[in-house]
Design an enzyme around this catalytic site. Structure first.
Site, mmCIF file in Angstrom:
data_model
loop_
_atom_site.group_PDB
_atom_site.id
_atom_site.type_symbol
_atom_site.label_atom_id
_atom_site.label_comp_id
_atom_site.label_asym_id
_atom_site.label_seq_id
_atom_site.Cartn_x
_atom_site.Cartn_y
_atom_site.Cartn_z
ATOM 1 N N SER A 79 0.735 -1.352 0.046
ATOM 2 C CA SER A 79 0.145 -0.018 -0.009
ATOM 3 C C SER A 79 0.849 1.064 0.079
ATOM 4 O O SER A 79 0.220 2.266 -0.217
ATOM 5 C CB SER A 79 -0.959 -0.215 1.268
ATOM 6 O OG SER A 79 -2.029 -0.737 0.856
ATOM 7 N N LYS A 82 -0.031 3.805 -2.676
ATOM 8 C CA LYS A 82 -0.930 4.564 -2.758
ATOM 9 C C LYS A 82 -0.433 6.156 -2.428
ATOM 10 O O LYS A 82 -1.140 7.270 -2.471
ATOM 11 C CB LYS A 82 -1.804 4.605 -1.471
ATOM 12 C CG LYS A 82 -2.733 3.040 -1.604
ATOM 13 C CD LYS A 82 -3.637 2.837 -0.453
ATOM 14 C CE LYS A 82 -4.524 1.556 -0.985
ATOM 15 N NZ LYS A 82 -4.128 0.411 -0.383
ATOM 16 N N SER A 144 -6.254 3.921 3.879
ATOM 17 C CA SER A 144 -5.368 3.088 3.000
ATOM 18 C C SER A 144 -6.386 2.170 2.097
ATOM 19 O O SER A 144 -6.322 1.105 1.929
ATOM 20 C CB SER A 144 -4.389 2.399 3.820
ATOM 21 O OG SER A 144 -3.658 1.517 2.676
ATOM 22 N N LYS A 246 3.265 6.364 5.151
ATOM 23 C CA LYS A 246 2.299 5.206 4.911
ATOM 24 C C LYS A 246 3.006 3.803 5.072
ATOM 25 O O LYS A 246 4.095 3.672 4.967
ATOM 26 C CB LYS A 246 2.134 5.197 3.129
ATOM 27 C CG LYS A 246 1.163 4.480 2.712
ATOM 28 C CD LYS A 246 -0.217 5.226 3.017
ATOM 29 C CE LYS A 246 -1.498 4.156 2.477
ATOM 30 N NZ LYS A 246 -1.470 2.885 3.676
#
Length: 410
Positions: A79, A82, A144, A246
């Site tokens: 992720s 992202k 997320s 993140k």
């Protein structure tokens, strides 16, 4: 003017030219340190080595890599992908192509491929509903959400595949040389990879170019549709200086985390990728401890200095055939260096310019380079450019210079 007086004047001009020609190339001097350095700086201890397949610590201001391992190895980023998705959205918003108030349709594809029925994180966006873009963006960054990533991709580019083309194009502009995207959410896909260095470069670009957008990354929780969603970056609760970025996890990627923190005027970016453990709690703990150890080490042992400001004159360089004898050289962007604390006075500057510089010269024209070394290693290098236009000189000035240019070439 008589012939004898002409030759006397010419001889004087040539003598002046000889003196100028024999003047050594000026060497640049860095800006003075803000405070006196200690007589002998203590040695910098080695960086802590976190778990994981690759890791990096980068200074945000200078972009210098302070420590790292396998920083250019392409790995599955999960992720952390992202961050690239949100960067594209921020860039498209900045260009006026989309707005925070847009209504984003949650397609069946976004719901099926990234919603509650999948194995990843999701933002609980209802199928065929319309949600304000700002809310979907919060769901992407904070929760997320894979469904949020797909919905935003479709809204921005019409389809996720077209959005992926934008991701790869923006990545090239940023300078991410070893990353490639196949989707907007980060679930495993053949050829979908990022490197630790590229993630740090992306993070730096996001913070620099879209600070208001980056502010979303420090929000700890977001409630949508009556459901409270928590930021997955545990460092936000453990260290007040951390304000992003993140997390990521899949069985193939392992546990990953990109983090950024600011203490005083200094900001650092850390990335840890590929922590391999079957224990969820151990994975969370290892990625947080690894990043925090790198950040603490960097803040404790390194400092960043502004050597030159944008447009500052670095040196005057002798110029031939011009209407002036010298041209001012400088840098177009601030030149920053990150060094072990107390070592600024040990920087060694070097200027590399052509031995014979001939007019005309255009403002902004690259003339050479200026570099700084510490302990024999180059720590910063930038182009040197002319800070002003210089036109050709008059006939006799050019004739005199042409003679000495010929003389030096023999």
């Amino acid at each position: 003017m008589s012939v004898s007086r002409f030759f006397l004047a010419l001889t004087a001009a040539l003598a002046t030219t000889v003196a100028l020609a024999q003047t050594p190339t000026p060497q640049p001097k860095p800006a003075p340190a803000p405070a006196a350095a200690p007589a002998q700086a203590a040695p910098t201890p080695a960086a802590p080595v976190p778990q994981g397949k690759a890791w990096i610590l980068m200074d945000h201001a200078s972009g210098q890599v302070l420590a790292g391992e396998n920083i250019d190895q392409p790995l599955e980023p999960a992720s952390i992908t992202k961050v690239m998705t949100s960067y594209v959205v921020a860039a498209e918003m900045a260009s006026g192509k989309i707005k925070a108030s847009d209504m984003v349709r949650i397609s069946e594809n976004a719901w099926r491929s990234g919603g509650a029925g999948t194995d990843g994180s999701y933002s609980a966006l209802a199928i065929n509903s319309e949600v304000k873009l700002d809310d979907v963006l919060h769901g992407l960054v904070i929760q997320s959400g894979n469904d949020a990533a797909i919905a935003l991709a479709e809204h921005v580019a019409g389809s996720e595949s077209a959005f992926v083309d934008l991701m790869n194009a923006y990545a090239q502009r940023i300078g991410m040389k070893n990353s490639h995207f196949e989707n907007a959410h980060g679930l495993s896909a053949e050829g979908h990879v990022m490197t630790a260095r590229d993630i740090a470069l992306l993070s730096r670009a996001l913070i620099n170019q879209f600070p208001d957008h980056y502010a979303l990354y420090k929000i700890k929780e977001f409630t949508y549709g009556g459901i409270q969603q928590w930021n997955r970056n545990g460092l936000l609760w453990k260290d007040a200086s951390v304000d992003g970025l993140k997390t990521g996890h899949t069985s193939a990627a392992g546990y990953c985390l990109a983090a950024s923190a600011k203490r005083g005027d200094q900001r650092l970016i850390s990335v840890v990728l590929g922590i391999d453990t079957t224990s969820r709690s151990e994975g969370f703990k290892a990625r947080e401890q690894g990043n925090l150890a790198l950040l603490n080490w960097g803040f404790r042992f390194f400092e960043t200095h502004a050597v030159y400001t944008a447009g500052q004159k670095v040196a005057d360089q002798r110029l031939w055939r011009g209407d002036v004898e010298n041209v001012a050289l400088g840098v177009t962007d601030p030149l920053l260096v990150t060094l072990p604390r107390g070592r600024y006075a040990d920087l060694k500057p070097t200027m590399n310019v052509p031995r014979q510089l001939v007019a005309p010269i255009k403002k902004g024209q690259q003339i050479g380079t200026v570099s700084f070394t510490l302990d024999g290693k180059v720590v910063a290098e930038r182009p040197l450019v002319a800070l002003a236009d210089v036109a050709e000189g008059g006939f006799f000035s050019r004739m005199s210079d042409d003679f000495w240019l010929w003389w030096e070439s023999e």
